[in-house]
Design a protein around this motif. Structure first.
Motif, PDB file in Angstrom:
ATOM      1  N   GLY A  31       0.941  -1.339   0.223  1.00 39.47           N
ATOM      2  CA  GLY A  31      -0.098   0.188   0.829  1.00 39.47           C
ATOM      3  C   GLY A  31       0.614   1.399  -0.189  1.00 39.47           C
ATOM      4  O   GLY A  31       2.124   1.333  -0.474  1.00 39.47           O
ATOM      5  N   LYS A  32       0.031   2.416   0.273  1.00 38.81           N
ATOM      6  CA  LYS A  32       1.018   3.656   0.603  1.00 38.81           C
ATOM      7  C   LYS A  32       1.938   3.276   1.764  1.00 38.81           C
ATOM      8  O   LYS A  32       1.767   3.096   2.780  1.00 38.81           O
ATOM      9  CB  LYS A  32       0.067   4.538   0.347  1.00 38.81           C
ATOM     10  N   ASN A  33       3.254   4.604   1.441  1.00 41.31           N
ATOM     11  CA  ASN A  33       3.542   4.977   2.618  1.00 41.31           C
ATOM     12  C   ASN A  33       3.519   5.728   3.665  1.00 41.31           C
ATOM     13  O   ASN A  33       3.989   7.752   3.106  1.00 41.31           O
ATOM     14  CB  ASN A  33       5.316   4.651   2.022  1.00 41.31           C
ATOM     15  N   PRO A  34       2.631   5.784   4.977  1.00 37.58           N
ATOM     16  CA  PRO A  34       2.128   7.262   4.908  1.00 37.58           C
ATOM     17  C   PRO A  34       2.681   7.622   6.388  1.00 37.58           C
ATOM     18  O   PRO A  34       3.807   6.585   6.677  1.00 37.58           O
ATOM     19  CB  PRO A  34       0.575   6.749   5.570  1.00 37.58           C
ATOM     20  N   TYR A  35       2.628   9.254   6.366  1.00 38.53           N
ATOM     21  CA  TYR A  35       3.874   9.615   6.781  1.00 38.53           C
ATOM     22  C   TYR A  35       3.238   9.732   9.059  1.00 38.53           C
ATOM     23  O   TYR A  35       4.283  10.282   9.626  1.00 38.53           O
ATOM     24  CB  TYR A  35       4.039  11.256   6.968  1.00 38.53           C
ATOM     25  N   GLN A  36       2.247   8.837   8.897  1.00 42.28           N
ATOM     26  CA  GLN A  36       2.090   8.832  10.046  1.00 42.28           C
ATOM     27  C   GLN A  36       0.858   7.542   9.983  1.00 42.28           C
ATOM     28  O   GLN A  36      -0.155   7.499   9.352  1.00 42.28           O
ATOM     29  CB  GLN A  36       0.603  10.104  10.811  1.00 42.28           C
ATOM     30  N   VAL A  37       1.008   6.726  10.648  1.00 36.67           N
ATOM     31  CA  VAL A  37       0.560   5.280  10.658  1.00 36.67           C
ATOM     32  C   VAL A  37      -0.189   5.329  12.058  1.00 36.67           C
ATOM     33  O   VAL A  37      -0.197   5.468  13.088  1.00 36.67           O
ATOM     34  CB  VAL A  37       1.987   4.075  10.738  1.00 36.67           C
ATOM     35  N   ARG A  38      -1.244   4.305  12.039  1.00 32.11           N
ATOM     36  CA  ARG A  38      -1.576   3.662  12.842  1.00 32.11           C
ATOM     37  C   ARG A  38      -1.224   2.528  13.330  1.00 32.11           C
ATOM     38  O   ARG A  38      -1.794   1.665  13.096  1.00 32.11           O
ATOM     39  CB  ARG A  38      -3.278   3.764  12.957  1.00 32.11           C
ATOM     40  N   VAL A  39      -1.145   2.230  14.502  1.00 32.73           N
ATOM     41  CA  VAL A  39      -0.721   1.145  15.424  1.00 32.73           C
ATOM     42  C   VAL A  39      -1.376   1.184  16.547  1.00 32.73           C
ATOM     43  O   VAL A  39      -1.852   1.908  17.266  1.00 32.73           O
ATOM     44  CB  VAL A  39       0.529   1.338  15.753  1.00 32.73           C
ATOM     45  N   PRO A  40      -2.799  -0.440  16.358  1.00 32.03           N
ATOM     46  CA  PRO A  40      -3.626  -0.814  17.314  1.00 32.03           C
ATOM     47  C   PRO A  40      -2.738  -1.153  18.715  1.00 32.03           C
ATOM     48  O   PRO A  40      -1.634  -1.684  18.323  1.00 32.03           O
ATOM     49  CB  PRO A  40      -4.332  -2.447  17.016  1.00 32.03           C
ATOM     50  N   ALA A  41      -3.529  -0.894  20.164  1.00 30.88           N
ATOM     51  CA  ALA A  41      -3.677  -0.976  21.022  1.00 30.88           C
ATOM     52  C   ALA A  41      -2.721  -2.406  20.956  1.00 30.88           C
ATOM     53  O   ALA A  41      -3.492  -3.266  20.864  1.00 30.88           O
ATOM     54  CB  ALA A  41      -4.390  -0.849  22.157  1.00 30.88           C
ATOM     55  N   GLY A  42      -1.728  -2.484  22.335  1.00 29.49           N
ATOM     56  CA  GLY A  42      -1.648  -3.693  22.631  1.00 29.49           C
ATOM     57  C   GLY A  42       0.032  -4.050  22.351  1.00 29.49           C
ATOM     58  O   GLY A  42       0.868  -2.500  22.869  1.00 29.49           O
ATOM     59  N   GLU A  43       0.714  -5.507  23.050  1.00 31.64           N
ATOM     60  CA  GLU A  43       2.795  -4.684  23.183  1.00 31.64           C
ATOM     61  C   GLU A  43       2.918  -6.384  22.103  1.00 31.64           C
ATOM     62  O   GLU A  43       1.982  -6.791  21.520  1.00 31.64           O
ATOM     63  CB  GLU A  43       2.349  -6.123  24.424  1.00 31.64           C
ATOM     64  N   SER A  44       4.342  -5.861  21.953  1.00 38.71           N
ATOM     65  CA  SER A  44       4.753  -7.172  20.673  1.00 38.71           C
ATOM     66  C   SER A  44       6.056  -6.843  21.465  1.00 38.71           C
ATOM     67  O   SER A  44       6.576  -5.755  21.186  1.00 38.71           O
ATOM     68  CB  SER A  44       4.583  -6.649  19.095  1.00 38.71           C
ATOM     69  N   TYR A  45       6.825  -7.702  20.765  1.00 40.40           N
ATOM     70  CA  TYR A  45       7.968  -8.439  20.666  1.00 40.40           C
ATOM     71  C   TYR A  45       8.770  -8.451  20.124  1.00 40.40           C
ATOM     72  O   TYR A  45       8.906 -10.103  19.126  1.00 40.40           O
ATOM     73  CB  TYR A  45       8.806  -9.231  22.039  1.00 40.40           C
ATOM     74  N   GLY A  46       9.553  -8.028  18.857  1.00 45.39           N
ATOM     75  CA  GLY A  46      10.701  -7.806  17.316  1.00 45.39           C
ATOM     76  C   GLY A  46      11.406  -8.855  18.119  1.00 45.39           C
ATOM     77  O   GLY A  46      11.951  -7.525  18.230  1.00 45.39           O
ATOM     78  N   ARG A  47      12.504  -9.586  17.224  1.00 44.15           N
ATOM     79  CA  ARG A  47      13.156  -9.227  17.056  1.00 44.15           C
ATOM     80  C   ARG A  47      14.009 -10.389  16.749  1.00 44.15           C
ATOM     81  O   ARG A  47      13.124 -10.880  15.337  1.00 44.15           O
ATOM     82  CB  ARG A  47      13.852 -11.017  18.650  1.00 44.15           C
TER      83      ARG A  47
END
Lengths: 589, 223, 226
Positions: free
Chosen positions: A509-525
Motif C-alpha cells: 500500500g501507501k507509505n503514510p507519514y503517520q501510521v496507526r498502530v492498534p493498542a497492544g504490546e509486541s516483541y520483535g526480535r
C-alpha cells in the motif's frame, strides 16, 4: 509474521494449573503472556528454568503505566521474556508493582543475564530489585536526580509531551532550546540545591563494590592490589566504555564494566517520537549495522499492525539481502579490530575496511547514506534498488567477497601468535553462556546452536538453506572463527536470495507519514550481527509508542565480561572485550 | 611446522604490496588517478592495489540517492520570477524526527486566507539527522536532500540555522543532481495534469450550458 | 621545493628565475604554519557513530596520511587536535574537558557532526550536552549526521586554513599570561559546571512557582509523591 509471541496452549494451562493463585493470563486486549504475583515470581521462574526448559531469559524491562488523570490506575510493570535454548516462541511474564516504593524480587541469582537489565530498570524506572547482588545505577550516575524514564519525569529541554511540536508548525518561531534554559544548557537542578563544595558519589561507590568483589575472589592472601581504569578514553575499548579493574600483580581479581558514557536517551526520545520517526533513530543504535536495527523495529511494529503491514515478496527479499550484507560488513569490522587488539596493528583492519567500503557503496546507492540507512518502512522498504545496484551486489557476493573472506582467513587464522594469544582465553561454557543470556556469536562460539533465524524464524528466513555455525571451545579464538564462518553462511543466504529475488511492489500500500498502530504490546526480535536484537513496544493506540524498549545484544553480552576476565591477565581484557564485539551506541542507547 | 601460519599471513601482505605496483604498471598510459574511469575502477569489484581516492583533487562521486542537508526547490517562470514549490503545509515539520524544521506561515492581509508560500523556513543543521523523511513525504516535491557535503564552518551560532534564502535552490539544480528522480516526478506530474485537464474538459463538455471558468481553473497544472 | 608552492613563497619578494629551484623567500609565519598544518596529530578519541566515519577517513580509501594527520595518538599529551566525533553526554563531558586540559598548546578542537556541534538529533535527551562548545572552545564545525569521510576531510582542510591564518606573534600560547584550565564539570543531581555555581544557587533558591521553561528535576522522594 511467523513468529509467535504467545507460548503454546499446552504450557499455558500447565503454568496456570501449577500456580493457580499466582499466575493468570494477561487478558488486556493486544497483550499476551502471564501476570505473576510478585511474591511468587521466584518460584515460578525456578519452575520455568528447571522443569519447563525456559532456560534463556532474553529480556527484562519495566513499563510505566502512568496517567495524570484523576482516577487512573498507575503502576509499574516489569516484563520478562523467556525462551528455550532449543528454540521456539517466547513465554512472557509480567509482575506489577506500585509506582511508589516499587519492589520486585531479583531474578539475577537464577538467571545471571538479568543483572545489567535489572540495574537498568532500577536506574531508569526506580524499581528496586530485592536480592540483586550489586544494585547500582548503570547508565546514569549515582546521585542523579530522579528516574528519567518515568512518564512524569521531565527533562530540562522538555517542550511537549509528544511530537510533532506545535511551535515548529504552524507558528514557526525559530529558536535554540538552550536559549530558553536559565543556564543556557541542558541542565535542571532540584529546588534548594547548592553546588558549592559538591562531592561526586559515583566513583567511590564503584571502588567500594570493586573491593568487595576482590575480597570474594580471594580472602586468604593479603597482597597489595591496584585499581586500574581502562577507559572511557582508551584505544581498545571500541568507544567510550570503561572497565574498572582490580589487579593483584597482573592478575585480575575483580572487574566492573562502567557504561553510560554514550547514553543518549534513545528510549525516552523514542517514546516521544511517532512510530515512523523512530526508524532513523534505530540506525544510531548499533551504528555498524543499521539495517538490522531497522529490521527488528519494523518487525515489532508490523506485528502489531497485522496483515495490512505485511511486506510484499520483493521487499522481504530485499530486506534479507540488506540484513545479510550488513552482517558481513559488521563482522569484517569486528574481526579487523579484534585482530588489532590482538596486536596485528591495523593491517587486518585496513584490509577489512576496504571490503566494508565496497558494501557501504551499495548502501549509499540504495538508501542515500553510508551508515544511517533508514531504509525499512512498515510494510516494505523505502525505495527499490536503483539501476545497477543489483548487479553490483551480485558481483560482490559471487566474485569478490568469498575470495576476500578466504584471504582474511588465511591471513591470520593460523598465525601462531594469534592462536597462542587467543586460544583458551576468556572461556565461557555453554551453561554459562545460556545463564548469562549471551546472544549471537558469543553464544554460538560456546557450543549452543541458537540462532533466531532458525530457532524462531522471522521474515522469510525459513526458505533459505544455511547452517547455524557452532564452535565448541567458547574462547576468544572461537569467537573470532565463528564470525568468519557466519560471513560464509551469509554469502550462502545472499546467493539464494539474489537468485530468487522476485519483481513487483516494494511497499504494501501507501507509505503514510503517520501510521496507526492498534493498542497492544509486541516483541520483535531478529538475529542481528551482534546477537538477538529485540524491540519491545507497547502501543496505546496513539501516534507514538507508550513504551519503546530495545533489547540490545551488546549490552547484555557484556554481563559475561566479568566472568570472562576474572582470574586472567590484564592484557587479555581488551581481547575479551574485542571478542564480544560491542558497539557503544547499542550498549548505552 | 611452527611459524608456517605467520609466513602464510606475510605472504598475503606481500601480495597486497606487489599488487599496488602491478596495478600501476597495468594502467600505464591510462589515468588510474584523477580520472572518472580510474575512480570507477577503484570502487569496482576488481579493485586491487591502491584504493585511495585523492580528495580534494579527485572526489568520490556521490550516488543519486545520497542525502545530506535538505534544500528547498523553487521554480522559475518565464519572466524570471521565483516560485517556491513549498506550500507550508507542514508535513515535513510534522514528520521530522528530531524536529529541526520551523516554518513561518502568513496570511493575506486583505483576504485573511493563508498564503501558500512560506514567509520563512528554518532548518537547524545542528539538529538535522539527514534521514530524508522531509523529502520522502513532501507531497509537492518541494524539499529535497542535497548532495553538497562540504559545509564545514568556523562558527555555528551565526551560520548553522539555515533560513529560506540559504536553503532555496532552483529546480534546475535539483534536476542536475537527481536526474532520475526529477524525470520520474515530472512525468508523473505531467500525467496528472493531463488527467485533470481531460477531466475538466469532460466536465466542461457535460456542463456546456454553464460558464467555463471553473474548468479553466481546474486545468492549471498543480504547482 | 617547487617554485610555485603558494603556501610558502611570500608575495612581494621577487626571486630571480634561475634561483627559484633553490631559494624561497618567505615569512617566518608562513614556514611555521606550513610545518604545523601538515603535522596535525589528532587524538584517537571516538565517541559515537561519527567515530566510525573518522576511522574510515583514516583508513585506506580516504587516507588521512596524505594530510600528515595519520598519527592518531591515544594520549592527549601527544596530540594537537581533538576530533569530537559523536554525541557528547553529560557523563562523558568531565572526561572530555579533562582530556582537553591535558593537551599541550597549540591545540585545536574539531566538532564532527551535528551532535558534537549542537546536540544533534539527541539534543532533547536528558543526558546529552547540546554542543561541546559549551565547555571547550571549538575551531571548526563539520555538519552532517554523520559527515561522510570527505566532509570530514573538508573540515580538516578548513582547520588547516585556520592554522594558516595564525601569526606567531599573536597566538595566545606564546603570550605572557597563563592560559587557565577549563574547570571540570561534576556529576551531581544534574551536570554541574563550576563556572555556573552562582547562577545555579540563584535559580534553585527561587520560589517553586518560578521555573517556567525548565521544570526542576524531581528528587526521588518528591517524584514518588507527585
Amino acid at each position: 509474521m511467523t513468529e509467535a509471541t504467545t507460548a503454546a496452549p499446552v504450557e499455558k494451562s500447565e503454568l496456570e494449573k501449577r500456580f493457580p493463585d499466582a499466575v493468570k493470563a494477561d487478558a488486556r486486549p493486544g497483550y499476551a503472556g502471564f501476570l505473576v504475583d510478585t511474591s511468587k515470581l521466584i518460584e515460578v521462574a525456578t519452575a520455568l528454568r528447571d522443569e519447563m526448559g525456559y532456560d534463556y531469559l532474553s529480556s527484562v524491562t519495566a513499563v510505566d503505566y502512568y496517567s495524570d488523570a484523576p482516577n487512573a490506575e498507575n503502576f509499574i510493570e516489569v516484563v520478562y521474556h523467556f525462551y528455550k535454548s532449543t528454540g521456539g516462541g517466547a513465554l512472557e511474564l509480567k509482575v506489577q508493582t506500585p509506582r511508589e516504593n516499587s519492589t520486585v524480587p531479583s531474578l539475577t541469582p537464577l538467571y545471571a543475564g538479568a543483572d545489567f537489565q535489572e540495574r537498568e530498570a532500577y536506574d531508569l524506572y526506580g524499581v528496586n530489585f530485592e536480592g540483586h547482588p550489586d544494585q547500582r545505577r548503570i547508565l546514569m550516575w549515582e546521585g542523579f536526580a530522579g528516574y528519567p524514564m518515568r512518564k512524569d519525569w521531565k527533562e530540562a529541554y522538555f517542550e511537549e509531551e509528544v511530537k510533532p511540536f506545535k511551535n515548529r508548525w504552524p507558528e514557526g518561531q525559530v529558536y535554540r532550546i538552550e536559549d530558553r534554559n536559565p543556564f543556557n544548557k541542558n541542565n535542571a537542578y532540584p529546588q534548594g540545591f547548592d553546588p558549592t563544595g559538591f562531592k561526586e558519589t559515583d566513583d567511590p561507590k564503584l571502588y567500594e563494590v570493586l573491593e568487595k568483589a576482590a575480597r570474594e575472589y580471594s580472602e586468604d592472601i593479603d597482597t597489595e592490589q591496584v585499581v586500574v581504569n581502562l577507559g572511557p578514553q582508551h584505544p581498545s575499548t571500541h568507544g567510550v566504555f570503561r572497565m574498572a579493574v582490580r589487579l593483584d600483580g597482573e592478575t585480575i581479581v575483580a572487574l566492573k564494566p562502567v557504561m553510560g558514557y554514550l547514553h543518549r536517551n534513545h528510549e525516552k526520545i523514542g517514546e516521544r517520537n511517532t512510530w515512523t520517526m523512530n526508524m532513523p533513530f534505530t540506525d544510531r543504535l548499533d551504528y555498524l549495522s543499521s539495517m538490522s536495527n531497522n529490521f527488528g523495529y519494523a518487525l515489532a511494529v508490523e506485528k502489531l499492525m497485522g496483515d495490512k503491514a505485511a511486506p510484499p515478496e520483493r521487499a522481504e527479499y530485499i530486506r534479507v539481502i540488506m540484513a545479510e550484507l550488513t552482517r558481513i560488513s559488521n563482522h569484517l569490522w569486528a574481526i579487523g579490530f579484534l585482530l588489532n587488539d590482538l596486536g596485528a596493528f591495523f593491517t587486518p583492519a585496513l584490509y577489512a575496511i576496504v571490503e566494508r567500503e565496497l558494501i557501504l557503496d551499495i548502501f549509499e546507492a540504495t538508501t542515500g547514506s553510508r551508515m544511517m540507512c533508514n531504509y525499512f518502512r512498515f510494510g516494505g522498504v523505502a525505495r527499490d534498488l536503483p539501476e545497477g545496484v543489483l548487479e553490483k551486489i551480485k558481483s560482490l557476493v559471487t566474485e569478490r567477497l568469498p575470495r576476500k573472506i578466504d584471504e582474511l582467513d588465511i591471513y591470520l587464522s593460523e598465525n601462531e601468535l594469534v592462536r597462542s594469544r587467543s586460544e583458551g582465553i576468556g572461556v565461557i561454557t555453554p551453561e554459562e553462556a545460556i545463564a548469562f543470556s549471551t546472544a549471537g556469536p558469543v553464544l554460538r562460539a560456546s557450543g549452543v546452536p541458537y540462532d533466531v533465524r532458525r530457532a524462531d524464524p522471522y521474515s522469510i528466513y525459513d526458505r533459505f538453506k544455511f547452517d547455524v555455525t557452532v564452535r565448541q571451545h567458547g574462547d576468544v579464538y572461537d569467537r573470532y572463527m565463528i564470525r568468519i564462518d557466519e560471513m560464509r553462511q551469509s554469502l550462502q543466504i545472499l546467493n539464494q536470495a539474489l537468485k530468487d529475488l522476485p519483481g513487483g511492489e516494494i511497499m504494501n500500500g501507501k507509505n503514510p507519514y503517520q501510521v496507526r498502530v492498534p493498542a497492544g504490546e509486541s516483541y520483535g526480535r531478529v538475529e542481528g550481527p551482534k546477537g538477538e536484537l529485540g524491540f519491545y513496544i507497547v502501543s496505546n493506540g496513539k501516534g507514538n509508542p507508550a513504551r519503546y524498549h530495545v533489547r540490545a545484544p551488546s549490552f547484555i553480552n557484556l554481563t559475561v565480561l566479568e566472568k570472562m576476565c576474572v582470574g586472567q591477565k590484564v592484557a587479555d581484557v581488551v581481547v575479551n572485550l574485542g571478542s564480544i564485539d560491542i558497539v557503544l551506541g547499542e550498549v548505552d542507547r | 611446522m611452527y611459524g608456517l601460519g605467520i609466513l602464510k599471513g606475510m605472504w598475503v601482505t606481500l601480495t597486497h604490496f606487489i599488487d599496488s605496483y602491478v596495478e600501476d604498471i597495468k594502467w600505464l598510459g591510462r589515468n588510474r588517478y584523477y580520472s572518472k574511469e580510474g575512480i570507477q575502477h577503484r570502487r569496482s569489484k576488481d579493485t586491487k592495489g591502491i584504493f585511495t581516492v585523492q580528495y580534494p583533487e579527485e572526489k568520490l562521486p556521490v550516488p543519486e540517492e545520497f542525502r545530506f542537508v535538505p534544500f528547498l526547490v523553487y521554480d522559475v517562470d518565464e519572466e524570471g520570477n521565483k516560485h517556491d514549490r513549498c506550500t507550508s503545509c507542514g508535513i515535513c515539520a510534522k514528520v521530522c524526527p528530531p524536529q529541526c524544521i520551523w516554518i513561518v506561515r502568513t496570511e493575506d492581509p486583505v483576504t485573511k486566507r493563508p498564503v501558500p508560500e512560506p514567509v520563512d523556513f528554518f532548518i537547524d543543521v545542528d539538529i538535522c539527522m539527514n534521514c530524508g523523511y522531509c523529502a520522502e513525504y513532501c507531497p509537492f516535491d518541494a524539499i529535497k536532500m542535497d548532495h553538497d557535503y562540504e559545509m564545514a564552518s568556523f562558527d555555528r551560532h551565526a551560520e548553522h540555522i539555515f533560513n529560506k534564502e540559504k536553503l532555496s535552490k532552483p529546480a534546475s539544480y535539483y534536476a542536475g543532481i537527481r536526474p532520475t528522480n526529477y524525470n520520474r516526478e515530472e512525468t508523473l506530474k505531467a500525467e496528472e495534469a493531463a488527467k485533470k485537464a481531460a477531466a475538466a474538459a469532460a466536465k466542461a463538455a457535460a456542463a456546456a450550458a454553464k460558464p467555463a471558468d471553473g474548468a479553466a481553473a481546474g486545468s492549471t497544472p498543480a504547482q | 621545493m617547487t617554485e610555485t608552492n603558494p603556501t610558502v613563497n611570500s608575495a612581494g619578494y621577487e626571486v630571480p628565475p634561475e634561483l627559484r629551484q633553490n631559494v624561497a623567500i618567505t615569512t617566518l609565519d608562513k614556514i611555521w604554519n606550513m610545518g604545523r598544518r601538515y603535522s596535525v596529530w589528532p587524538m584517537m578519541f571516538g565517541l559515537a557513530c561519527c567515530a566510525i566515519e573518522m576511522i574510515c577517513t583514516a583508513a585506506s580509501r580516504y587516507d588521512l596520511a596524505r594530510f600528515g594527520m595519520e598519527v592518531m595518538r591515544p594520549s592527549p599529551r601527544q596530540s594537537d587536535l581533538m576530533i569530537v566525533s559523536g554525541t557528547v553526554t553529560k557523563k562523558m563531558i568531565p572526561q572530555i574537558v579533562r582530556l582537553y586540559n591535558q593537551m599541550p598548546e597549540p591545540k585545536y578542537v574539531l566538532a564532527m557532526g551535528a551532535c558534537a556541534s549542537g546536540g544533534g538529533p539527541f539534543k532533547e535527551g536528558y543526558n546529552v550536552v547540546s554542543g561541546v562548545d559549551q565547555y571547550v572552545p571549538v575551531d571548526v564545525y563539520v555538519p552532517g549526521c554523520p559527515p561522510t569521510p570527505q566532509a570530514l576531510l573538508h573540515g580538516l582542510m578548513k582547520l588547516q586554513e585556520k592554522i594558516d591564518s595564525e601569526s606567531i606573534t599573536q597566538v595566545r600560547w606564546y603570550g605572557k599570561e597563563d592560559i587557565p584550565a577549563i574547570p571540570v564539570p561534576l556529576l551531581g543531581p544534574d551536570l554541574i559546571d563550576p563556572r555556573d555555581n552562582e547562577l545555579i544557587k540563584q535559580e534553585t533558591s527561587k520560589k517553586p512557582a518560578a521555573p517556567a521553561a525548565a521544570p526542576a528535576a524531581p528528587a526521588p522522594a518528591a517524584e514518588a509523591a507527585s
